[in-house]
Design a protein around this motif. Structure first.
Motif, PDB file in Angstrom:
ATOM      1  N   MET A  63     -67.420  20.861  50.188  1.00  0.00           N
ATOM      2  CA  MET A  63     -68.402  21.407  51.133  1.00  0.00           C
ATOM      3  C   MET A  63     -69.762  21.619  50.465  1.00  0.00           C
ATOM      4  N   THR A  64     -69.756  21.929  49.166  1.00  0.00           N
ATOM      5  CA  THR A  64     -71.059  22.111  48.504  1.00  0.00           C
ATOM      6  C   THR A  64     -71.871  20.822  48.562  1.00  0.00           C
ATOM      7  N   GLY A  65     -71.176  19.689  48.634  1.00  0.00           N
ATOM      8  CA  GLY A  65     -71.897  18.416  48.750  1.00  0.00           C
ATOM      9  C   GLY A  65     -72.683  18.294  50.039  1.00  0.00           C
TER      10      GLY A  65
ATOM     11  N   ILE B 195     -74.486  20.746  51.281  1.00  0.00           N
ATOM     12  CA  ILE B 195     -75.475  21.826  51.341  1.00  0.00           C
ATOM     13  C   ILE B 195     -76.829  21.340  51.852  1.00  0.00           C
ATOM     14  N   LEU B 196     -77.218  20.146  51.434  1.00  0.00           N
ATOM     15  CA  LEU B 196     -78.533  19.664  51.862  1.00  0.00           C
ATOM     16  C   LEU B 196     -78.565  19.317  53.348  1.00  0.00           C
TER      17      LEU B 196
ATOM     18  N   ARG C   8     -66.869  15.022  46.308  1.00  0.00           N
ATOM     19  CA  ARG C   8     -68.063  15.853  46.445  1.00  0.00           C
ATOM     20  C   ARG C   8     -69.324  14.995  46.460  1.00  0.00           C
TER      21      ARG C   8
ATOM     22  N   MET D 169     -72.231  13.935  49.978  1.00  0.00           N
ATOM     23  CA  MET D 169     -73.692  13.930  50.086  1.00  0.00           C
ATOM     24  C   MET D 169     -74.191  12.729  50.879  1.00  0.00           C
TER      25      MET D 169
END
Lengths: 278, 354
Positions: free
Chosen positions: A123-125, A127-128, A187, A191
């Motif tokens: 999920m951090t991938g 973030i943008l 990850r 993105m």
């Protein structure tokens, strides 16, 4: 006879399909020189990466391969040279600019967030891609709620694609090495990168894991059209899956071409195998 | 057999993302909330509320604040007491100098001021990490101690340096009994705990944890370290500031700068370490442990017929705290919250662990 030739034909077909897909220059590094004090990590290296191709960067240890990736996504600032990314010229790239521009990467020694679950790591991938304001997140209303669900659904597709559904909620620190590598790839894929930089994605893996990883890289390239640049030491892998190969040695560009050309290049043979004297 | 997830299917991502995924957990939290809101105020006497429960609630709040910064974002701070002081004195001065503002707005603004100070003193975190950052926040602690003692404007030139909170009047609701004070603190704690939990399971919380776990990898996926760290400092100090206001206005009533000395910062740090870094639940467990242990030590020896001097008890307290912190750091860096989680994992399989 027909049966025996079938796989060959598909492989040729596949090659042809890739040929057609490979497009304009996506990224070009021009005359890059990078020094750490007196050590020249890269000297005057230029090559390009075309849209849709799988580009391998090979070379002996200390040749400057990882440094090259670090220059591309902005960790190192080269003293000379420039990077042309999608037609825009950068003399220095910043990591978050690279991320925003669509460059994702994995690391040689896994760089996952050890305290978080597989799902949170992937999920951090995203973030943008998320825009919810502070208050929307704190009260979990509006975009704070809808984005979480939307991105979760997206991430689940990647989890499914990379066959890691069973470890969704496991903290990544507890996973075996091969799976950690796969989560790191997940990850990076989250993105939705245009260019995926893989630093030794198959290092330390057994044959089966390597085959899985190769399959994933080829699938990513074919299904999403993601351009891939990878560093790899396993020559059979490199020769098998890459469209073009760059060879670095002592920070200089030694050769650049198709796997076939590179394999027969005398300079490359000398660097890898040594040359007979006398 | 009592606690298990068999047969509880989650059919949407929304259900899977709920804070309490299991029915048993939801029943548990509902019971705890009911007891906290209704049962305790009915049963507890004034002493229990004033001396134990109200401090426990306020310290939990402060511990949540520190936990956001230390446990989630990985930035060590020894200045939590200073952030509380900033909150307390801001609210005091706002209430004193702008009496037309409603008290609730004073509380909120005091939190914002603490957040602003947090951002300023969080700036060094861009260049320094770990112990060095701890020392930088320690500087804030000493600066705040000095400023609130020596800059007389903050304390409205009272000769003793001690100030008294105004009447707690929230839009006509005058909070003066211990029971009402308890409800007031409980309301703040419940609200902030929920908001904090929401934050840490959203984008912002994940970017904090990413910075904590590996800042280089966080950068390549587009997280700006400066942004993540400063937002953690801001949110953490907001919560700590609010806790400071409650500590001063509700718990103490009148106070002097010593109320927010480095002792307070260390106590909160112990709470977070013992309770569990990176866990909202842990903040509560840690605060409960640290507020209740001294009382337990006071009572327990008498109960089993041993008489200890008060000096002995307070020495024992320090010895036990010290030992526990060392033990936790060695064996369970994630504290009581992790022990609780392990217990739950075991419960899920009990009585058939294979």
């Amino acid at each position: 006879m027909a049966v025996a030739s079938a796989p060959v034909a598909t492989s040729a077909e596949r090659a042809a399909r890739r040929e057609r897909r490979i497009g304009e220059v996506l990224l070009a590094v021009e005359n890059i020189s990078l020094r750490f004090g007196g050590v020249r990590a890269l000297s005057n290296v230029s090559f390009d990466i075309r849209r849709g191709e799988i580009r391998a960067i090979i070379g002996p240890n200390g040749a400057g391969k990882s440094s090259m990736l670090n220059v591309i996504n902005g960790f190192y600032q080269p003293q000379e040279g420039r990077i042309v990314w999608k037609g825009r010229v950068f003399t220095r790239m910043r990591p978050h600019e690279a991320a925003k521009g669509g460059i994702a990467r994995t690391f040689q020694n896994i760089a996952l967030f050890k305290g978080m679950s597989t799902l949170d790591n992937i999920m951090t991938g995203r973030i943008l891609k998320m825009r919810a304001s502070f208050l929307e997140q704190a009260f979990r209303i509006g975009r704070g709620r809808s984005e979480e669900l939307r991105e979760r659904a997206f991430v689940e597709r990647i989890i499914d694609f990379l066959e890691i559904t069973h470890i969704r909620h496991v903290p990544v620190g507890k996973l075996p090495y091969g799976l950690q590598k796969r989560v790191e790839l997940a990850r990076a894929l989250a993105m939705e990168p245009e260019l995926l930089l893989l630093d030794e994605p198959m290092a330390g893996m057994n044959l089966e894991e390597k085959e899985d990883m190769c399959r994933f890289i080829l699938d990513v390239n074919e299904e999403f059209g993601t351009t891939v640049a990878l560093i790899e030491h396993d020559m059979s892998v490199v020769m098998d899956i890459s469209d073009r190969v760059v060879v670095l040695d002592y920070g200089r560009l030694l050769a650049d071409g198709t796997p076939e050309e590179v394999r027969n290049d005398p300079a490359v043979i000398e660097a890898y195998l040594g040359v007979a004297h006398g | 057999m009592i606690y298990r997830e068999t047969g509880q299917f989650r059919t949407s991502y929304a259900e899977d993302q709920a804070i309490f995924r299991l029915r048993e957990d939801r029943i548990g939290i509902a019971a705890i909330l009911a007891i906290a809101w209704v049962g305790v105020p009915l049963l507890a006497d004034e002493y229990l509320l004033r001396a134990i429960l109200i401090p426990f609630l306020i310290l939990s709040l402060a511990a949540i604040g520190l936990n956001l910064l230390l446990g989630y974002c990985g930035q060590i701070s020894l200045g939590t007491g200073a952030f509380m002081a900033v909150g307390a004195y801001s609210a005091y001065n706002l209430a004193l100098r702008l009496p037309e503002l409603p008290l609730l707005l004073d509380f909120f603004l005091a939190g914002l001021i603490a957040a602003g100070v947090g951002i300023v003193f969080g700036l060094p975190s861009f260049r320094i990490k770990g112990l060095y950052l701890a020392v930088a926040t320690l500087a804030l602690q000493f600066f705040a101690d000095w400023a609130f003692l020596r800059v007389r404007w903050f304390t409205n030139y009272t000769p003793s340096g001690s100030v008294t909170a105004p009447v707690l009047d929230f839009f006509g609701w005058v909070v003066d009994t211990e029971r009402e004070k308890y409800w007031l603190c409980l309301a703040f704690v419940c609200a902030i705990a929920l908001l904090a939990k929401n934050l840490v399971r959203s984008r912002l919380g994940r970017s904090w944890m990413a910075i904590r776990d590996m800042d280089i990898a966080a950068e390549i996926i587009g997280i700006r370290p400066m942004h993540a760290k400063l937002s953690a400092f801001a949110v953490s100090s907001f919560v700590a500031g609010l806790a400071g206001v409650l500590w001063a206005f509700v718990h103490l009533g009148s106070w002097e700068p010593l109320a927010f000395s480095i002792d307070m910062s260390f106590r909160l740090l112990f709470m977070v370490i013992i309770g569990g870094m990176g866990s909202i639940l842990g903040s509560f467990l840690g605060a409960a442990f640290i507020t209740i242990l001294p009382i337990f030590l006071n009572q327990a020896p008498a109960m089993i017929g041993i008489r200890l001097s008060t000096a002995m008890v307070s020495h024992l307290e320090f010895m036990i705290f010290g030992t526990l912190i060392v033990l936790f750091l060695i064996w369970e860096p994630h504290g009581l919250a992790r022990l609780w989680q392990i217990g739950k994992e075991k419960m899920r399989l009990w009585p058939f662990p294979y």
